[in-house]
Scaffold this active site. Structure first.
Site, PDB file in Angstrom:
ATOM      1  N   GLY A 160       0.817  -1.207   0.000  1.00 59.71           N
ATOM      2  CA  GLY A 160       0.000   0.000   0.000  1.00 59.71           C
ATOM      3  C   GLY A 160       0.849   1.255   0.000  1.00 59.71           C
ATOM      4  N   TYR A 161       1.893   1.264   0.813  1.00 55.33           N
ATOM      5  CA  TYR A 161       2.788   2.407   0.900  1.00 55.33           C
ATOM      6  C   TYR A 161       3.497   2.642  -0.430  1.00 55.33           C
ATOM      7  CZ  TYR A 161       6.397   5.475   2.900  1.00 55.33           C
ATOM      8  OH  TYR A 161       7.232   6.532   3.179  1.00 55.33           O
TER       9      TYR A 161
END
Length: 256
Positions: A160-161
């Protein structure tokens, strides 16, 4: 230093908004901008009403500090912040607020994904829309995003990051394409491996920490203060012809 040259970096009389200003890189950015002469509006989800470290640092340089609390996982709170800032004259917007969640991709829940992308990407765009409109009306402004080495690379256990920070690199270029001709510089800083809370888990893993150090030509983890020079440069007149750049400050990591 030649006085006329140093004046290119002088931010006296300007107001800078720094999100994620309570600690780490954001704290260092806020202090650097204050040291260069800017008054600071610091924003963080848990910023103390009075007596915060960032407030003390900013005021120690003779600058005015205003602290605001905003949860960047909340669309409503970000909209309210945007409306507040739209009424102020913001000369410099530093989009630094962020979060990270470490889970293998096969186990990375959608709840974590949604929160990370919301805080690190969607809220950044939402806030920049509000502040950017006012800058467009004046025909002047500096916008700085905090990207990441993972804007260029894939990382491990942070899908996600990585997706969000890759999006920040693209957003920086997209906004620069639209706004450079209207007096607004949009750029990003990609910090390398900096010793902050976000990298505590990596630094606590002896093998992983050593592997990271072995690849950094500078031979050390970065410090938040290492980001100061790039921040002031991109916020100042010295960078007036710099647009759409994602500037690594990484001790040489990407050049290895």
């Amino acid at each position: 230093m030649n006085a006329s040259f140093s004046s290119e970096f002088d931010l006296t009389g300007q107001t800078a908004v720094v999100t994620g200003a309570r600690r780490g890189i954001g704290l260092a950015m806020a202090e650097a901008l204050a040291r260069a002469g800017a008054d600071i509006i610091g924003v963080s989800a848990q910023l103390e009403p009075e007596g915060s470290e960032v407030e003390e640092l900013v005021t120690s340089h003779g600058r005015v500090f205003t602290g605001l609390r905003t949860d960047f996982a909340s669309t409503l709170e970000v909209a309210e912040l945007g409306e507040t800032l739209a009424e102020a004259r913001v000369d410099i917007l530093v989009n630094n607020a962020g979060t990270i969640e470490r889970e293998p991709a096969a186990e990375h829940s959608m709840a974590l994904w949604d929160r990370v992308v919301k805080v690190n990407l969607s809220s950044q765009f939402q806030l920049t829309q509000h502040v950017g409109k006012s800058m467009l009306e004046r025909g002047a402004g500096k916008i700085i995003f905090t990207a990441s080495l993972l804007s260029f690379q894939g990382g491990i256990n942070v899908p996600g990051y990585t997706a969000a920070k890759s999006g920040i690199a693209g957003l920086t270029k997209a906004l620069a394409n639209e706004w450079a001709g209207r007096g607004i510089n949009v750029n990003a800083i990609a910090p390398g491996y900096i010793a902050t809370d976000n990298t505590q888990a990596l630094r606590a893993d002896e093998d992983r920490s050593q592997a990271i150090l072995d690849r950094i030509p500078a031979g050390r983890w970065g410090r938040p203060s290492d980001i100061a020079g790039a921040t002031v440069f991109l916020a100042s007149r010295a960078s007036d012809y710099v647009s759409g750049v994602v500037l690594p400050v990484d001790g040489g990591w990407l050049g290895r």
